[in-house]
Design a protein around this motif. Structure first.
Motif, mmCIF file in Angstrom:
data_model
loop_
_atom_site.group_PDB
_atom_site.id
_atom_site.type_symbol
_atom_site.label_atom_id
_atom_site.label_comp_id
_atom_site.label_asym_id
_atom_site.label_seq_id
_atom_site.Cartn_x
_atom_site.Cartn_y
_atom_site.Cartn_z
ATOM 1 N N UNK A 202 2.944 -3.982 -11.328
ATOM 2 C CA UNK A 202 2.671 -2.556 -11.129
ATOM 3 C C UNK A 202 3.707 -1.670 -11.823
ATOM 4 N N UNK A 203 4.803 -2.256 -12.304
ATOM 5 C CA UNK A 203 5.827 -1.483 -13.001
ATOM 6 C C UNK A 203 5.673 -1.530 -14.513
ATOM 7 N N UNK A 204 4.696 -2.288 -15.014
ATOM 8 C CA UNK A 204 4.505 -2.405 -16.448
ATOM 9 C C UNK A 204 4.007 -1.112 -17.073
ATOM 10 N N UNK A 205 4.262 -0.961 -18.367
ATOM 11 C CA UNK A 205 3.810 0.228 -19.087
ATOM 12 C C UNK A 205 2.289 0.315 -19.042
ATOM 13 N N UNK A 206 1.773 1.460 -18.596
ATOM 14 C CA UNK A 206 0.331 1.649 -18.524
ATOM 15 C C UNK A 206 -0.344 0.948 -17.369
ATOM 16 N N UNK A 207 0.426 0.309 -16.482
ATOM 17 C CA UNK A 207 -0.168 -0.415 -15.353
ATOM 18 C C UNK A 207 -0.673 0.552 -14.301
ATOM 19 N N UNK A 208 -1.677 0.117 -13.535
ATOM 20 C CA UNK A 208 -2.148 0.903 -12.400
ATOM 21 C C UNK A 208 -1.034 1.037 -11.378
ATOM 22 N N UNK A 209 -1.078 2.107 -10.595
ATOM 23 C CA UNK A 209 -0.004 2.370 -9.634
ATOM 24 C C UNK A 209 -0.042 1.423 -8.450
ATOM 25 N N UNK A 210 -1.152 0.721 -8.257
ATOM 26 C CA UNK A 210 -1.245 -0.246 -7.160
ATOM 27 C C UNK A 210 -2.052 -1.443 -7.626
ATOM 28 N N UNK A 211 -1.816 -2.567 -6.981
ATOM 29 C CA UNK A 211 -2.514 -3.799 -7.346
ATOM 30 C C UNK A 211 -2.541 -4.722 -6.146
ATOM 31 N N UNK A 228 2.512 -1.227 -4.479
ATOM 32 C CA UNK A 228 2.398 0.148 -4.953
ATOM 33 C C UNK A 228 3.664 0.520 -5.718
ATOM 34 N N UNK A 229 3.495 1.184 -6.855
ATOM 35 C CA UNK A 229 4.626 1.753 -7.571
ATOM 36 C C UNK A 229 4.955 3.106 -6.935
ATOM 37 N N UNK A 230 6.177 3.268 -6.483
ATOM 38 C CA UNK A 230 6.593 4.523 -5.862
ATOM 39 C C UNK A 230 6.973 5.508 -6.964
ATOM 40 N N UNK A 231 6.340 6.672 -6.969
ATOM 41 C CA UNK A 231 6.557 7.625 -8.054
ATOM 42 C C UNK A 231 7.925 8.285 -7.970
ATOM 43 N N UNK A 232 8.447 8.426 -6.764
ATOM 44 C CA UNK A 232 9.777 8.979 -6.577
ATOM 45 C C UNK A 232 10.634 7.968 -5.821
ATOM 46 N N UNK A 233 11.884 7.752 -6.230
ATOM 47 C CA UNK A 233 12.742 6.817 -5.480
ATOM 48 C C UNK A 233 12.799 7.199 -4.010
#
Length: 338
Positions: A202-211, A228-233
């Motif tokens: 989920x942290x890859x370039x262009x990856x969806x924000x969740x998987x 889920x990739x957290x958009x803000x720390x």
């Protein structure tokens, strides 16, 4: 498995992993003779976020799913982040990979390395590795089906783990460790590889924000992972959140379809059979003649090793699907086929 293949491949380090045939995501395996646990987050970050020569998706696209890192880099191993960051610091000279697949899909992989003081891998080892891909892939597929039939539906409450940018544990709920076979050290690198793989994806370039993916636990069988990739720390610089919970029918039926080698049309027809639909009903639903529907059903019977609709329901529903429905739902009225 490793005891059997070691005399032919003579590796110094080896990991035997399983993968989801739909996504090639890591779902578990045997890492006892593999990398040190502290190296695993970086290894899977390269595999699922950065990319490198001989990654699993690369092997899956090849006619012969075998790769030797030194050959793929034309002898310039420093081109590989896997070599620079993991193999060279550990004193390994090369890496040999084989994707374990049969005609239904990919089910796992062997990742082997040789130390600097060992002779290099060569053509004989590549030939042996290629010969293992199909029989071991078929064995893993059958193992998946056996596990699906044996899994228990019991399990603890879902767990949550937060990871930082290096995939180190920032926070975990008390229940998260109960899902895994080995203890999770606070702030350490003790999570299963499948968790690190999903966090990297989920942290890859262009990856969806969740998987969503899954892994196998010896204690709980198949379990579901959401990342889920957290958009803000948040929570002391956490970058990724992963929830762990019991797998449901979605993971099971998708794996069953792949393991039996059903086509999309056969899958759709099988799903309607499991709902008690007649041939005439199925014909109208999928826009095929009753004769064509019966031809597809015959193909499903052949692939699953059954002789009738009743046997098909017993094999796919009662064995693999019904245990996950809580409470049990009443079956729809059955009508004779027309």
């Amino acid at each position: 498995m490793k005891r059997v293949i070691r005399p032919a491949l003579r590796f110094d380090i080896c990991a035997c992993l399983t993968v989801d045939p739909q996504t090639l995501m890591n779902t578990g395996g045997d890492y006892r003779d593999g990398l040190p646990p502290a190296m695993m987050p970086r290894m899977l970050d390269i595999e699922y976020r950065e990319g490198d020569a001989n990654d699993l998706s690369d092997l899956a696209a090849r006619r012969t799913p075998v790769g030797l890192l030194s050959r793929e880099t034309s002898g310039n191993l420093d081109l590989s982040p896997r070599y620079r960051d993991i193999m060279r610091p550990l004193g390994f000279r090369d890496e040999l990979r084989v994707l374990l697949r049969d005609r239904h899909g990919a089910w796992g992989a062997l990742i082997m390395g040789r130390a600097d003081d060992a002779p290099p891998f060569g053509s004989p080892e590549l030939t042996v590795a290629a010969s293992l891909a199909q029989p071991l892939g078929d064995a893993l597929r059958r193992l998946h089906l056996t596990r699906l039939a044996e899994e228990s539906t019991a399990g603890p409450a879902p767990g949550l783990v937060l990871l930082d940018s290096d995939h180190q544990v920032v926070h975990g709920t008390p229940t998260v460790a109960t899902w895994f076979d080995d203890p999770v050290p606070p702030g350490g690198s003790g999570l299963p590889p499948a968790v690190y793989a999903l966090a990297a994806a989920v942290q890859g370039a262009g990856a969806a924000a969740s998987r969503t993916s899954w892994m196998h636990s010896r204690r709980h069988g198949r379990i579901r992972l959401h990342a889920w990739r957290l958009h803000e720390p948040a929570a002391a610089s956490a970058r990724t959140a992963v929830v762990v919970e019991r797998a449901g029918p979605t993971e099971h039926i998708a794996l069953i379809v792949a393991a039996y080698g059903l086509t999309p049309r056969e899958r759709d027809i099988t799903a309607l059979v499991l709902r008690g639909r007649t041939t005439a009903d199925i014909s109208r639903s999928v826009g095929l003649s009753p004769h064509t529907v019966q031809d597809h059903l015959k193909a499903v019977f052949d692939k699953t090793g059954v002789r009738s609709r009743r046997d098909l329901v017993a094999t796919l529903f009662a064995r693999h699907y019904l245990p996950d429905i809580t409470p049990a739902q009443a079956a729809p009225p059955r009508h004779p086929d027309t």
